[in-house]
Design an enzyme around this catalytic site. Structure first.
Site, PDB file in Angstrom:
ATOM      1  N   ALA A  75    -109.304  30.987 -76.793  1.00  0.00           N
ATOM      2  CA  ALA A  75    -110.093  31.332 -75.606  1.00  0.00           C
ATOM      3  C   ALA A  75    -109.461  32.508 -74.882  1.00  0.00           C
ATOM      4  CB  ALA A  75    -110.192  30.130 -74.667  1.00  0.00           C
ATOM      5  N   SER A 140    -101.060  33.696 -77.971  1.00  0.00           N
ATOM      6  CA  SER A 140    -101.841  33.537 -79.204  1.00  0.00           C
ATOM      7  C   SER A 140    -101.913  34.871 -79.938  1.00  0.00           C
ATOM      8  CB  SER A 140    -103.254  33.056 -78.872  1.00  0.00           C
ATOM      9  OG  SER A 140    -103.228  31.858 -78.122  1.00  0.00           O
ATOM     10  N   GLY A 153    -105.444  41.300 -81.609  1.00  0.00           N
ATOM     11  CA  GLY A 153    -104.036  41.395 -81.256  1.00  0.00           C
ATOM     12  C   GLY A 153    -103.479  40.115 -80.676  1.00  0.00           C
ATOM     13  N   ALA A 155    -102.701  37.560 -77.058  1.00  0.00           N
ATOM     14  CA  ALA A 155    -103.166  37.169 -75.725  1.00  0.00           C
ATOM     15  C   ALA A 155    -102.061  36.360 -75.059  1.00  0.00           C
ATOM     16  CB  ALA A 155    -104.453  36.354 -75.823  1.00  0.00           C
ATOM     17  N   CYS A 171    -106.506  26.605 -81.985  1.00  0.00           N
ATOM     18  CA  CYS A 171    -105.779  26.654 -83.260  1.00  0.00           C
ATOM     19  C   CYS A 171    -105.455  25.251 -83.767  1.00  0.00           C
ATOM     20  CB  CYS A 171    -104.514  27.495 -83.134  1.00  0.00           C
ATOM     21  SG  CYS A 171    -104.845  29.226 -82.765  1.00  0.00           S
TER      22      CYS A 171
END
Length: 219
Positions: A75, A140, A153, A155, A171
């Site tokens: 998210a 993440s 990329g 976060a 995940c």
């Protein structure tokens, strides 16, 4: 290579359009931005990890989109700093594994210098975790390497409220495994955010080569 920080939240679909143009012209840059609430599913997503229906989520202001990046559901939401390097690996002769390892190491080094946080990787679950509590995830990662030109990329959770994360198993893990700088009782304000970005620039520069002055934009 330019580094660009967006002052306004960028709609996720707008970013997808941008990345395709960047890839088409192989135009390198690194973007720092935030997204409005959205849940994304990578190429390895498990439908069971989306806990609520797509239509219901979108009625609550949380978009759901499926994308060509590695990983399962994650998210994005305000308060989360998203870093999107667009790098021509072919031109730079950089192996994919080298790129991934150094991207994560750049975050590790920047977080340690900014907040004194010690972060580690997990070979079984992509991202970065607290060394003091390896079940707690703060960053993440999901990257696309189409045509050896990177997109998507990392976060990094600064002070997001995890509203969108509550609707998924990020995940494959429970959303309560997610943490942030703010939840750890550390300063996540504007000055610290800028400091973290400055360290990221220096660390990315160390393995990607010269990076131009950070540009701020409102588009």
């Amino acid at each position: 290579m330019r580094m660009i920080r967006f002052r306004k939240k960028i709609p996720y679909l707008r970013y997808l359009e941008m990345q395709e143009k960047l890839r088409k012209f192989r135009r390198e840059c690194i973007l720092f931005l935030e997204h409005a609430p959205i849940i994304t599913g990578g190429i390895n997503y498990n439908p069971e990890n989306l806990l609520l229906g797509k239509e219901f989520l979108e009625s609550q202001g949380i978009q759901v989109h499926f994308v060509q990046r590695g990983g399962d559901f994650t998210a994005h939401e305000p308060g989360q700093l998203v870093i999107y390097p667009h790098v021509d690996l072919k031109k730079r002769n950089l192996p994919i594994r080298f790129y991934l390892e150094n991207l994560l190491q750049s975050v590790i080094d920047s977080a340690r210098t900014t907040w004194g946080l010690n972060l580690i990787t997990d070979s079984d679950s992509p991202g970065l975790y607290l060394e003091s509590n390896s079940s707690k995830k703060i960053c993440s990662i999901g990257v696309n390497f189409k045509s050896f030109f990177t997109s998507h990329g990392v976060a990094f959770n600064l002070n997001n409220d995890f509203t969108a994360f509550r609707c998924i198993n990020p995940c494959g893990r429970n959303w309560t495994d997610m943490t942030s700088v703010e939840k750890l009782g550390l300063d996540s304000g504007f000055a610290k955010r800028n400091q973290f970005i400055s360290f990221m620039k220096a660390n990315l520069n160390s393995f990607l080569g010269p990076i131009s002055k950070l540009t701020h934009t409102v588009i």
